[in-house]
Write an enzyme that holds these catalytic residues in place. Structure first.
Site, mmCIF file in Angstrom:
data_model
loop_
_atom_site.group_PDB
_atom_site.id
_atom_site.type_symbol
_atom_site.label_atom_id
_atom_site.label_comp_id
_atom_site.label_asym_id
_atom_site.label_seq_id
_atom_site.Cartn_x
_atom_site.Cartn_y
_atom_site.Cartn_z
ATOM 1 N N GLY A 11 49.480 31.725 41.878
ATOM 2 C CA GLY A 11 48.146 31.805 42.490
ATOM 3 C C GLY A 11 47.176 30.839 41.824
ATOM 4 C CE1 TYR A 137 44.200 42.986 46.733
ATOM 5 C CE2 TYR A 137 42.786 44.381 45.387
ATOM 6 C CZ TYR A 137 43.458 43.200 45.586
ATOM 7 O OH TYR A 137 43.416 42.213 44.623
ATOM 8 N N PRO A 164 39.766 43.293 35.333
ATOM 9 C CG PRO A 164 40.014 41.225 36.378
ATOM 10 C CD PRO A 164 40.734 42.484 36.057
ATOM 11 N NE ARG A 189 20.605 38.880 53.017
ATOM 12 C CZ ARG A 189 20.459 40.010 53.651
ATOM 13 N NH1 ARG A 189 19.421 40.762 53.405
ATOM 14 N NH2 ARG A 189 21.333 40.400 54.536
HETATM 15 N N1 LIG Z 1 37.542 37.768 42.566
HETATM 16 C C1 LIG Z 1 37.136 38.850 41.929
HETATM 17 O O1 LIG Z 1 35.944 39.200 41.881
HETATM 18 C C2 LIG Z 1 38.164 39.714 41.223
HETATM 19 C C3 LIG Z 1 37.697 40.781 40.457
HETATM 20 C C4 LIG Z 1 38.607 41.586 39.798
HETATM 21 C C5 LIG Z 1 39.971 41.322 39.917
HETATM 22 N N2 LIG Z 1 40.399 40.282 40.655
HETATM 23 C C6 LIG Z 1 41.867 40.108 40.795
HETATM 24 O O2 LIG Z 1 42.246 38.794 40.478
HETATM 25 C C7 LIG Z 1 43.381 38.431 41.291
HETATM 26 C C8 LIG Z 1 43.102 37.088 41.939
HETATM 27 O O3 LIG Z 1 41.935 37.195 42.739
HETATM 28 P P1 LIG Z 1 41.170 35.882 43.238
HETATM 29 O O4 LIG Z 1 39.763 36.262 43.429
HETATM 30 O O5 LIG Z 1 41.538 34.718 42.390
HETATM 31 O O6 LIG Z 1 41.833 35.706 44.679
HETATM 32 P P2 LIG Z 1 42.024 34.346 45.508
HETATM 33 O O7 LIG Z 1 40.965 33.351 45.179
HETATM 34 O O8 LIG Z 1 42.209 34.762 46.921
HETATM 35 O O9 LIG Z 1 43.394 33.777 44.928
HETATM 36 C C9 LIG Z 1 44.629 34.354 45.246
HETATM 37 C C10 LIG Z 1 45.673 33.268 45.183
HETATM 38 O O10 LIG Z 1 46.943 33.843 45.536
HETATM 39 C C11 LIG Z 1 47.588 32.941 46.416
HETATM 40 N N3 LIG Z 1 48.508 33.630 47.300
HETATM 41 C C12 LIG Z 1 48.254 34.662 48.145
HETATM 42 N N4 LIG Z 1 49.354 34.987 48.840
HETATM 43 C C13 LIG Z 1 50.332 34.137 48.403
HETATM 44 C C14 LIG Z 1 51.701 33.974 48.742
HETATM 45 N N5 LIG Z 1 52.286 34.743 49.661
HETATM 46 N N6 LIG Z 1 52.392 33.002 48.115
HETATM 47 C C15 LIG Z 1 51.816 32.204 47.192
HETATM 48 N N7 LIG Z 1 50.536 32.319 46.826
HETATM 49 C C16 LIG Z 1 49.800 33.282 47.429
HETATM 50 C C17 LIG Z 1 46.465 32.333 47.226
HETATM 51 O O11 LIG Z 1 46.898 31.157 47.846
HETATM 52 P P3 LIG Z 1 46.191 30.675 49.210
HETATM 53 O O12 LIG Z 1 44.751 30.454 48.836
HETATM 54 O O13 LIG Z 1 46.945 29.466 49.578
HETATM 55 O O14 LIG Z 1 46.333 31.827 50.182
HETATM 56 C C18 LIG Z 1 45.424 32.114 46.128
HETATM 57 O O15 LIG Z 1 45.671 30.900 45.472
HETATM 58 C C19 LIG Z 1 43.594 39.579 42.282
HETATM 59 O O16 LIG Z 1 44.632 40.379 41.820
HETATM 60 C C20 LIG Z 1 42.295 40.353 42.224
HETATM 61 O O17 LIG Z 1 42.489 41.732 42.446
HETATM 62 C C21 LIG Z 1 39.539 39.462 41.312
#
Ligand SMILES: NC(=O)c1ccc[n+]([C@@H]2O[C@H](COP(=O)([O-])OP(=O)(O)OC[C@H]3O[C@@H](n4cnc5c(N)ncnc54)[C@H](OP(=O)(O)O)[C@@H]3O)[C@@H](O)[C@H]2O)c1
Length: 314
Positions: A11, A137, A164, A189
């Site tokens: 990812g 989820y 996190p 906004r």
């Molecule tokens: N963002 C927040 O505020 C937050 C807070 C707490 C925890 N987290 C946790 O951190 C983790 C990452 O979140 P994020 O915000 O970084 O999400 P994100 O920006 O959507 O990144 C997820 C990544 O996973 C890749 N991915 C998804 N499906 C895939 C597949 N089938 N094969 C290969 N790659 C795949 C996506 O690729 P594509 O873009 O090409 O689909 C993207 O690069 C999650 O577990 C989330 O629960 C995030």
């Protein structure tokens, strides 16, 4: 994890994954395995096994996930639960099959029960009903945590989980501001109201509702720290320990955007519950967040001004 280690960031193109890649490169780690989804679909077990056998990573950051808010959970619950279970299963099991030294799995504060006592301690997981809106989820992600713990117990692996809090920060250059809904909506906004010289900005929510925001670069730093120092199967929270009310946050963003009008609060039908993580455990290990909220918000807005068209992307 030394600089010569072979590291797979699953990812790596995502918000968290790209921050971890930046942090690893800053540390001098150059043997990174980074595969875009177009080349490696992590839902495909054979592709994942092939990659692990060929590349033999020593360390794995499992940040890949099919992420979605309440709307995605409502409209695509099957995709969310299936994709996350598949990604986690494939990466965790391939790590075991190829003797990966250590894996860090990304959980989230949203996996704690809806009515968990605040601030939420690690042992609050699975002590109450989940937030219904995110259930598909959350169930999948909790299965990922339990899978790491079960492998540790049965196979003596070293798979750890970071939890996190809400994140904010900048994504990679061709993408936009990435933040929780609240923060992104406030920036949008106030920015628009400043540009259009609107007399007031309306904010939906209770002005005293509290939140916590962690800069994504601080999370990446914590993930590297945990990979180096944390050996426990028990999940571990990552946050700032600093609560901010909606009113304080709105005032900060008002000041940063230079908006001169009034703020009008419209109460939300259902007041948002406070979601703060207890960070005593990670603080006790010697880690704390470095980027102050004001500093982080200012840098985000400076970037927004340079890339205005991207503001609405998330
Ligand atoms: N963002 C927040 O505020 C937050 C807070 C707490 C925890 N987290 C946790 O951190 C983790 C990452 O979140 P994020 O915000 O970084 O999400 P994100 O920006 O959507 O990144 C997820 C990544 O996973 C890749 N991915 C998804 N499906 C895939 C597949 N089938 N094969 C290969 N790659 C795949 C996506 O690729 P594509 O873009 O090409 O689909 C993207 O690069 C999650 O577990 C989330 O629960 C995030």
């Amino acid at each position: 994890m030394n600089r010569d280690a072979k590291i797979f960031v699953a990812g790596h193109g995502g918000f968290v994954g790209s921050a971890i890649v930046r942090a690893l490169r800053q540390r001098g780690c150059s043997r990174l395995i980074l595969k875009p989804k177009s080349e490696l679909d992590l839902r495909d077990a054979l592709q994942v096994q092939y990659l692990f056998r060929k590349e033999q990573p020593e360390y794995v950051f499992l940040t890949a996930a099919h992420v979605g808010g309440s709307e995605a959970n409502r409209e695509r619950p099957a995709d969310l639960i299936r994709d996350n279970l598949m990604i986690q299963h494939n990466v965790i099991d391939a790590s075991y099959q190829t003797s990966v030294k250590k894996l860090l799995f990304l959980g989230s504060a949203c996996l704690y029960p809806k009515h968990a006592t605040q601030p939420m301690k690690e042992h609050a997981l699975l002590t109450g009903a989940l937030e219904e809106a995110n259930e598909p989820y959350s169930i999948a992600k909790i299965a990922g945590i339990k899978m790491c713990q079960a492998y540790n117990k049965q196979y003596q692996t070293r798979y750890i989980t970071a939890m996190p809090t809400k994140l904010y920060g900048l994504h990679h250059p061709n993408d936009g501001l990435h933040a929780s809904n609240t923060l992104a909506a406030l920036f949008q906004r106030f920015h628009e109201a400043t540009q259009r010289k609107l007399p007031h900005v309306e904010i939906l929510g209770s002005r005293e509702s509290k939140s916590e925001f962690l800069h994504v670069d601080d999370l990446a730093d914590a993930c590297l720290f945990l990979m180096d120092r944390y050996e426990d199967s028990e999940i571990i929270n990552v946050g700032t320990g600093i609560e901010v009310t909606l009113r304080e946050l709105a005032e900060k963003i008002k000041a940063i955007t230079g908006y001169l009008g009034e703020i009008v609060y419209t109460a939300h039908a259902e007041a948002e519950a406070d979601r703060i993580v207890d960070i005593a455990k990670i603080n006790g290990l010697g880690w704390q967040a470095d980027i102050k909220l004001d500093e982080g918000l200012r840098s985000v807005y400076a970037w927004v001004l340079r890339n205005e068209s991207l503001l609405t992307k998330h």
